[in-house]
Design an enzyme around this catalytic site. Structure first.
Site, PDB file in Angstrom:
ATOM      1  N   ASP A 450      12.548  58.852  -6.343  1.00 17.66           N
ATOM      2  CA  ASP A 450      12.084  58.923  -4.961  1.00 17.66           C
ATOM      3  C   ASP A 450      10.797  58.112  -4.807  1.00 17.66           C
ATOM      4  OD1 ASP A 450      10.681  60.270  -2.592  1.00 17.66           O
ATOM      5  OD2 ASP A 450      12.612  61.263  -2.486  1.00 17.66           O
ATOM      6  N   ASP A 584      23.413  62.595  -2.750  1.00 20.95           N
ATOM      7  CA  ASP A 584      22.107  62.557  -2.101  1.00 20.95           C
ATOM      8  C   ASP A 584      22.176  61.694  -0.839  1.00 20.95           C
ATOM      9  OD1 ASP A 584      19.444  62.380  -1.411  1.00 20.95           O
ATOM     10  OD2 ASP A 584      18.859  61.193  -3.162  1.00 20.95           O
ATOM     11  N   GLY A 610      22.948  66.623  -6.130  1.00 17.06           N
ATOM     12  CA  GLY A 610      22.219  66.114  -4.990  1.00 17.06           C
ATOM     13  C   GLY A 610      20.955  65.352  -5.343  1.00 17.06           C
ATOM     14  N   HIS A 611      19.982  65.399  -4.428  1.00 17.57           N
ATOM     15  CA  HIS A 611      18.760  64.600  -4.498  1.00 17.57           C
ATOM     16  C   HIS A 611      17.939  64.920  -5.752  1.00 17.57           C
ATOM     17  CE1 HIS A 611      15.415  62.283  -2.885  1.00 17.57           C
ATOM     18  NE2 HIS A 611      14.611  63.333  -2.931  1.00 17.57           N
ATOM     19  N   PHE A 612      17.678  66.199  -5.980  1.00 24.38           N
ATOM     20  CA  PHE A 612      16.892  66.607  -7.148  1.00 24.38           C
ATOM     21  C   PHE A 612      17.853  66.928  -8.298  1.00 24.38           C
ATOM     22  CE2 PHE A 612      13.650  67.401  -3.857  1.00 24.38           C
ATOM     23  CZ  PHE A 612      12.588  66.717  -4.435  1.00 24.38           C
TER      24      PHE A 612
END
Length: 637
Positions: A450, A584, A610-612
């Protein structure tokens, strides 16, 4: 190459249940077991010798692929075995407990083929895997790891130790004679049976020092002996050294494309159990370390660390008879690890929490692992902090030096107001650069996630000679990765008015924070609420919303730098590991694929999360990092 999570097919699961049926009928139940000496180790109270008496056991032949057969015990945890048939002959996996069982193995082979038995592989030195060696033909070559061959010489001592597992009946060993391996290997060995290759691998210390994995790549089947016992099991660190065991499992998982595992004692399973083993070992080591730090005695530690319910089969499941055995194995592991940690014979992987002054700011950071080991600099994303690496760091700290700073305004670092500090990616990169110099980090691998990507790529372009490798997890460097999620942010870039900021303020709420952690995951129950309960109060600090809006606006400065970052990748070709949560919506997989254009030494994994991604697939990412960095950077410091 995307990773896949293989699972046992329904017909195989039925087979597992049928194999368990005799055990259920047998009604194994714990007895009050006296403490026993194993060498100089006294088994903890509550440990139960696994019932391995082979009397009356039948080995069921199960075809797993062309020429590949498992031999599954009718009474787990009595040993499994197997064999592989090629054009020239047969390779056997493990010789079992005695001549009767060895002859049963050979009879099963003769029902399939009359080709000669060329090789017999011992997966470890224990007598239930090796005592049957003598009953195989003289022309059969016995193959084992060097450490297994050496340990097998303690023949009489091994018989005494195994008595507890066969109801104290020495008749089980009647007529058994020592037969040592003819061929030994160190790391790996390929055996060509004629049209079918079998690989032998030693990934390090596990249940024993010489654990061997027998792998048939053609059908993605692995026999793991006692390294992985089978379905529904946990690791048994019978000789201790749980950090080394964890490293071995990680290397196994990262090295072989396995679909089916035939464990040494429990029913067949899939590669998913490797994640269970890694999770258990990481939690186990961390818990024992915590008990020691808090001053607990061995007795207190044993009492405070029962096997978690998540590792136990339900009481009404066909695996329920294994519950007392698993609880006993856990007690054994706790005692072994406690004694070794107290004696200083295994590495402590405790994470340290420190603060350093940089330009008048308190910059908080986490640090773990030996400072002379290869360094990984972990750069966090929004809206979190180094907290996102809290589990990854102890999982790698036995082999790497890990450092994870918090940027200003995040985590536990200083949070000056917008009037007092330039909140920008340029400034964050400058602060992290100074941070590395103050810590003397002149070589490192970068973990970019990120916001960590634009910070880290600025460092890489400025100091390409310092970067040994890149680990990129949902970190963007290509315009293809800025899709619909970014539309309101792009509008803000064009005109940063309060009206355009309204949509972005929604990203700072508890619902949005929780969404970032939970969207696209496989199992919501695997995601700890500690994440948003840690991040949100920090976002809610007075003045922090304005800081985050400033960072949203400044993100526009990253896009014009993408070509220079891509040029860095093309010019310097840093070894790069992609571990990307493909579900994500913030940094979607469309931003991961373009790295393939610019990099030649690239290992690419899209993870079903997902994202994390660390929250759900941290164990997988840790083992991929170990394997990748082990192949691509030098440990010399």
């Amino acid at each position: 190459m995307a990773t896949t999570q293989s699972r046992i097919s329904p017909n195989r699961f039925v087979t597992v249940m049928l194999a368990l049926a005799p055990l259920v009928v047998m009604g194994f139940a714990p007895a009050a077991a006296a403490q026993q000496l194993f060498g100089d180790f006294e088994a903890p109270e509550g440990w139960l010798p696994p019932p391995l008496n082979p009397t009356g056991v039948q080995l069921e032949t199960r075809k797993l692929g062309p020429g590949v057969y498992a031999l599954l015990s009718s009474k787990p945890p009595v040993d499994n075995a197997g064999f592989v048939v090629g054009e020239r002959g047969v390779l056997v996996i493990d010789a079992h407990f005695n001549g009767a069982m060895a002859r049963q193995i050979q009879a099963a082979i003769r029902k399939v083929t009359d080709k000669p038995i060329l090789y017999l592989v011992n997966t470890n030195y224990h007598g239930d895997h090796t005592f049957g060696n003598y009953a195989f033909p003289a022309e059969t070559k016995i193959v084992a790891h060097r450490k297994t061959a050496e340990a097998m010489r303690n023949f009489e001592a091994e018989k005494k130790l195994l008595l507890a597992t066969v109801d104290g009946d020495p008749a089980v060993f009647s007529g058994v004679r020592l037969r040592l391996p003819d061929v030994v290997f160190e790391e790996s060995l390929r055996l060509d049976l004629g049209g079918r290759v079998v690989e032998l691998h030693h990934f390090g210390h596990g249940n024993t020092p010489g654990d061997t994995v027998v792998y048939v790549p053609e059908v993605r089947v692995a026999w793991t002996g006692n390294l992985v016992l089978g379905a529904g099991s946990i690791p048994w660190a019978i000789e201790g050294h749980t950090p080394a065991y964890r490293k071995t499992i990680a290397r196994l998982a990262a090295s072989l494309d396995i679909e089916t595992i035939v464990g040494g004692h429990f029913p067949m399973t899939s590669r998913d159990i490797l994640g269970t083993y890694l999770r258990y070992l990481s939690e186990h080591i961390s818990s024992v370390q915590g008990a020691i730090r808090s001053g607990q005695t061995l007795e207190q530690t044993l009492a405070s660390m029962p096997l978690a319910d998540s590792y136990l089969p339900p009481a009404d499941s066909p695996f329920a008879p294994f519950r007392p055995i698993l609880k006993g194995l856990n007690l054994w592991n706790v005692k072994k690890t406690y004694l070794e940690l107290k004696a200083g014979t295994v590495a402590v992987t405790q994470v340290r929490h420190r603060t350093i002054k940089i330009d008048g700011l308190d910059i908080f950071y986490r640090e773990a692992g030996p400072t002379d080991a290869p360094t990984i600099l972990l750069l966090h994303g929004f809206p979190t902090s180094s907290h996102m690496f809290r589990n990854l760091m102890p999982a790698l700290a036995d082999e790497f030096h890990l450092v994870a700073p918090d940027y200003p305004g995040y985590g536990n670092s200083s949070m000056p107001s917008l009037d007092e500090l330039d909140y920008s990616f340029d400034h964050f990169a400058q602060i992290v650069d100074t941070f590395t110099e103050k810590l003397g980090l002149d070589k490192y691998s970068l973990y970019l996630m990120d916001y960590g990507a634009p910070v880290g790529f600025r460092l890489a372009v400025k100091h390409p000679e310092r970067v040994e490798a890149l680990i990129i997890q949902n970190g963007n460097a290509y315009e293809e990765g800025l899709l619909e999620f970014w539309d309101p942010i792009k509008t803000y870039w064009k005109d940063n008015t309060p009206e355009n900021a309204v949509a972005l303020r929604g990203l700072l709420t508890i619902d949005a924070t929780k969404w970032q952690y939970t969207h696209g995951v496989r199992d919501l129950q695997a995601i700890s609420p500690d994440n948003w309960n840690v991040d949100q109060p920090l976002l809610d600090r007075p003045g922090n919303a304005e800081i985050q809006l400033a960072m949203f606006y400044d993100y526009r400065t990253n896009v014009p730098l993408y070509p220079s970052w891509q040029a860095y990748l093309r010019s310097y070709q840093p070894p790069t590991l992609i571990v990307w949560g493909k579900n994500d919506p913030i940094f979607p997989a469309e931003g991961a694929h373009p790295y393939k254009r610019d990099l030649t030494n690239l290992e690419f994994h899209l993870l079903e999360t997902g994202h994390f991604a660390l929250e759900e697939d941290g164990d997988v990412i840790a083992m991929l990092i170990r394997s990748f960095l082990g192949r691509n950077i030098s440990g010399d410091r």
